[in-house]
Design a protein around this motif. Structure first.
Motif, PDB file in Angstrom:
ATOM      1  N   UNK A  45      99.880  35.804  15.253  1.00  0.00           N
ATOM      2  CA  UNK A  45      99.679  37.185  15.696  1.00  0.00           C
ATOM      3  C   UNK A  45      99.412  37.303  17.195  1.00  0.00           C
ATOM      4  N   UNK A  46      99.860  36.340  17.957  1.00  0.00           N
ATOM      5  CA  UNK A  46      99.624  36.399  19.400  1.00  0.00           C
ATOM      6  C   UNK A  46     100.285  37.626  20.018  1.00  0.00           C
ATOM      7  N   UNK A  47     101.359  38.102  19.411  1.00  0.00           N
ATOM      8  CA  UNK A  47     102.028  39.301  19.931  1.00  0.00           C
ATOM      9  C   UNK A  47     101.134  40.521  19.921  1.00  0.00           C
ATOM     10  N   UNK A  48     100.401  40.731  18.832  1.00  0.00           N
ATOM     11  CA  UNK A  48      99.530  41.913  18.805  1.00  0.00           C
ATOM     12  C   UNK A  48      98.254  41.673  19.609  1.00  0.00           C
ATOM     13  N   UNK A  49      97.874  40.403  19.787  1.00  0.00           N
ATOM     14  CA  UNK A  49      96.759  40.124  20.687  1.00  0.00           C
ATOM     15  C   UNK A  49      97.137  40.535  22.110  1.00  0.00           C
ATOM     16  N   UNK A  50      98.329  40.149  22.549  1.00  0.00           N
ATOM     17  CA  UNK A  50      98.805  40.532  23.884  1.00  0.00           C
ATOM     18  C   UNK A  50      98.924  42.049  24.000  1.00  0.00           C
ATOM     19  N   UNK A  51      99.410  42.698  22.941  1.00  0.00           N
ATOM     20  CA  UNK A  51      99.527  44.161  22.918  1.00  0.00           C
ATOM     21  C   UNK A  51      98.162  44.809  23.096  1.00  0.00           C
ATOM     22  N   UNK A  52      97.187  44.305  22.364  1.00  0.00           N
ATOM     23  CA  UNK A  52      95.833  44.843  22.436  1.00  0.00           C
ATOM     24  C   UNK A  52      95.230  44.658  23.832  1.00  0.00           C
ATOM     25  N   UNK A  53      95.369  43.473  24.386  1.00  0.00           N
ATOM     26  CA  UNK A  53      94.785  43.200  25.700  1.00  0.00           C
ATOM     27  C   UNK A  53      95.435  44.036  26.785  1.00  0.00           C
ATOM     28  N   UNK A  86     103.006  42.943  11.743  1.00  0.00           N
ATOM     29  CA  UNK A  86     102.325  41.724  11.320  1.00  0.00           C
ATOM     30  C   UNK A  86     100.816  41.808  11.575  1.00  0.00           C
ATOM     31  N   UNK A  87     100.152  42.811  11.014  1.00  0.00           N
ATOM     32  CA  UNK A  87      98.738  43.014  11.344  1.00  0.00           C
ATOM     33  C   UNK A  87      97.824  42.016  10.669  1.00  0.00           C
ATOM     34  N   UNK A  88      96.669  41.827  11.247  1.00  0.00           N
ATOM     35  CA  UNK A  88      95.549  41.220  10.529  1.00  0.00           C
ATOM     36  C   UNK A  88      95.036  42.250   9.535  1.00  0.00           C
ATOM     37  N   UNK A  89      94.288  41.787   8.547  1.00  0.00           N
ATOM     38  CA  UNK A  89      93.639  42.745   7.643  1.00  0.00           C
ATOM     39  C   UNK A  89      92.368  43.324   8.260  1.00  0.00           C
ATOM     40  N   UNK A  90      91.948  42.771   9.408  1.00  0.00           N
ATOM     41  CA  UNK A  90      90.841  43.314  10.191  1.00  0.00           C
ATOM     42  C   UNK A  90      91.388  44.007  11.442  1.00  0.00           C
ATOM     43  N   UNK A  91      90.589  44.894  12.020  1.00  0.00           N
ATOM     44  CA  UNK A  91      90.965  45.543  13.262  1.00  0.00           C
ATOM     45  C   UNK A  91      89.918  45.241  14.338  1.00  0.00           C
ATOM     46  N   UNK A 142      83.250  44.309  25.366  1.00  0.00           N
ATOM     47  CA  UNK A 142      83.442  43.142  24.502  1.00  0.00           C
ATOM     48  C   UNK A 142      84.141  43.603  23.232  1.00  0.00           C
ATOM     49  N   UNK A 143      85.161  42.853  22.819  1.00  0.00           N
ATOM     50  CA  UNK A 143      85.877  43.149  21.581  1.00  0.00           C
ATOM     51  C   UNK A 143      85.727  41.982  20.630  1.00  0.00           C
ATOM     52  N   UNK A 144      85.620  42.273  19.340  1.00  0.00           N
ATOM     53  CA  UNK A 144      85.614  41.246  18.308  1.00  0.00           C
ATOM     54  C   UNK A 144      86.724  41.551  17.314  1.00  0.00           C
ATOM     55  N   UNK A 145      87.413  40.478  16.853  1.00  0.00           N
ATOM     56  CA  UNK A 145      88.593  40.693  15.998  1.00  0.00           C
ATOM     57  C   UNK A 145      88.855  39.443  15.172  1.00  0.00           C
ATOM     58  N   UNK A 146      88.813  39.580  13.866  1.00  0.00           N
ATOM     59  CA  UNK A 146      89.309  38.522  12.987  1.00  0.00           C
ATOM     60  C   UNK A 146      90.830  38.648  12.986  1.00  0.00           C
ATOM     61  N   UNK A 147      91.485  37.681  13.630  1.00  0.00           N
ATOM     62  CA  UNK A 147      92.923  37.803  13.866  1.00  0.00           C
ATOM     63  C   UNK A 147      93.757  37.197  12.748  1.00  0.00           C
ATOM     64  N   UNK A 148      93.138  36.382  11.866  1.00  0.00           N
ATOM     65  CA  UNK A 148      93.847  35.805  10.721  1.00  0.00           C
ATOM     66  C   UNK A 148      95.112  35.048  11.158  1.00  0.00           C
ATOM     67  N   UNK A 206      85.954  40.766  27.546  1.00  0.00           N
ATOM     68  CA  UNK A 206      85.802  39.593  26.687  1.00  0.00           C
ATOM     69  C   UNK A 206      86.385  39.907  25.316  1.00  0.00           C
ATOM     70  N   UNK A 207      87.151  38.956  24.780  1.00  0.00           N
ATOM     71  CA  UNK A 207      87.690  39.085  23.425  1.00  0.00           C
ATOM     72  C   UNK A 207      87.194  37.915  22.588  1.00  0.00           C
ATOM     73  N   UNK A 208      86.484  38.239  21.503  1.00  0.00           N
ATOM     74  CA  UNK A 208      86.008  37.226  20.562  1.00  0.00           C
ATOM     75  C   UNK A 208      86.891  37.267  19.319  1.00  0.00           C
ATOM     76  N   UNK A 209      87.481  36.129  18.993  1.00  0.00           N
ATOM     77  CA  UNK A 209      88.380  36.033  17.845  1.00  0.00           C
ATOM     78  C   UNK A 209      87.756  35.180  16.761  1.00  0.00           C
ATOM     79  N   UNK A 210      88.039  35.526  15.511  1.00  0.00           N
ATOM     80  CA  UNK A 210      87.645  34.710  14.376  1.00  0.00           C
ATOM     81  C   UNK A 210      88.886  34.403  13.527  1.00  0.00           C
TER      82      UNK A 210
END
Length: 265
Positions: A16-24, A252-257, A5-11, A31-35
């Motif tokens: 930032x869908x590009x880095x979400x796809x990169x991460x996945x 284009x990062x979020x300030x969270x990782x 399970x991953x959690x990420x405040x994506x801001x 499971x990916x939980x986004x805030x």
């Protein structure tokens, strides 16, 4: 069975869908939980997540603010969302998987800049939210033995969850009233801090670095605001955690990782 399970405040998930796809593609959590998705449900980039291999989506969106989502390879048995502090904010999602495992995804209010609940309504909102979470944990303690809670809690509770304990004692996210309240939330359900299970409290560990720093990596003035907790019945299955510091330097990062947990369930 092991689950990651991953959690990420994506801001802003659309920005930032590009880095979400990169991460996945690179990490492939179950499971990916986004805030802080910052979009209404209808504008959520469902197609991108489904094409990435995450067909099961739970979304609690809000235009321009807040919002949480859960993208999963595993099907949900139920999906629920609660309105905390009766504010109408999209800050919570709960899913139950087909094996009965329960997962709550939270985006706790940041609280503004002034740590005074009288002068600052945002800080008052945050404290009320945390107090409601204490009561929530106490209610569920007897009935939910296989549960996980994740999210951006906007509180760095331990001395080494911030770059300077002394300098941040009067800064929102590390004030004693916040850290004590989060401790009460944790105690209400006997939650086990999964990340600190593997990384000793004596070690510095952050999941957030401000955009204000000219060079976030060199300054390294971080805070650990993003958390994964499990109930004691699941603690024996803890396998590993990772905090992906490198993601703060992506385009284009979020300030969270992202913070990740692998667990035998």
């Amino acid at each position: 069975m092991a689950i990651t399970i991953a959690t990420w405040n994506i801001n802003s998930v659309r920005l930032r869908i590009g880095i979400v796809e990169q991460f996945l593609a690179a990490e492939s959590p179950d499971v990916l939980c986004l805030q802080e998705i910052k979009t209404i449900d209808d504008s959520f980039p469902r197609k991108a997540l489904i094409e990435a291999g995450y067909p099961h989506l739970a979304i609690a969106g809000q235009k321009g603010y807040h919002g949480v989502a859960i993208a999963s390879k595993l099907p949900f048995k139920t999906v629920e969302k609660d309105d905390w502090v009766a504010m109408g904010d999209a800050r919570h999602l709960r899913v139950r998987f087909e094996d009965g495992l329960l997962l709550d995804n939270f985006y706790i209010p940041a609280g503004g800049d002034e740590p005074d609940p009288v002068a600052n309504p945002k800080f008052d909102h945050k404290l009320k939210f945390l107090r409601e979470m204490v009561a929530w944990g106490e209610r569920r303690r007897a009935s939910e033995k296989r549960a996980i809670v994740v999210g951006d809690f906007n509180v760095a509770p331990l001395e080494h969850d911030v770059w300077s304990h002394k300098k941040l004692l009067d800064v929102v996210s590390h004030t004693p009233i916040e850290t004590n309240l989060l401790g009460e939330v944790q105690a209400a359900h006997d939650w086990v801090d999964a990340v600190r299970h593997f990384v000793p409290p004596s070690e510095k560990l952050y999941s957030w670095w401000s955009y204000r720093a000219a060079d976030w990596n060199a300054a390294d003035k971080g805070r650990r605001l993003d958390h994964i907790w499990v109930t004691p019945d699941l603690a024996g299955g803890l396998v590993s955690t990772r905090t992906l510091r490198e993601a703060r330097g992506w385009e284009k990062p979020s300030d969270h990782v992202p913070v990740m947990l692998t667990l035998e369930v």
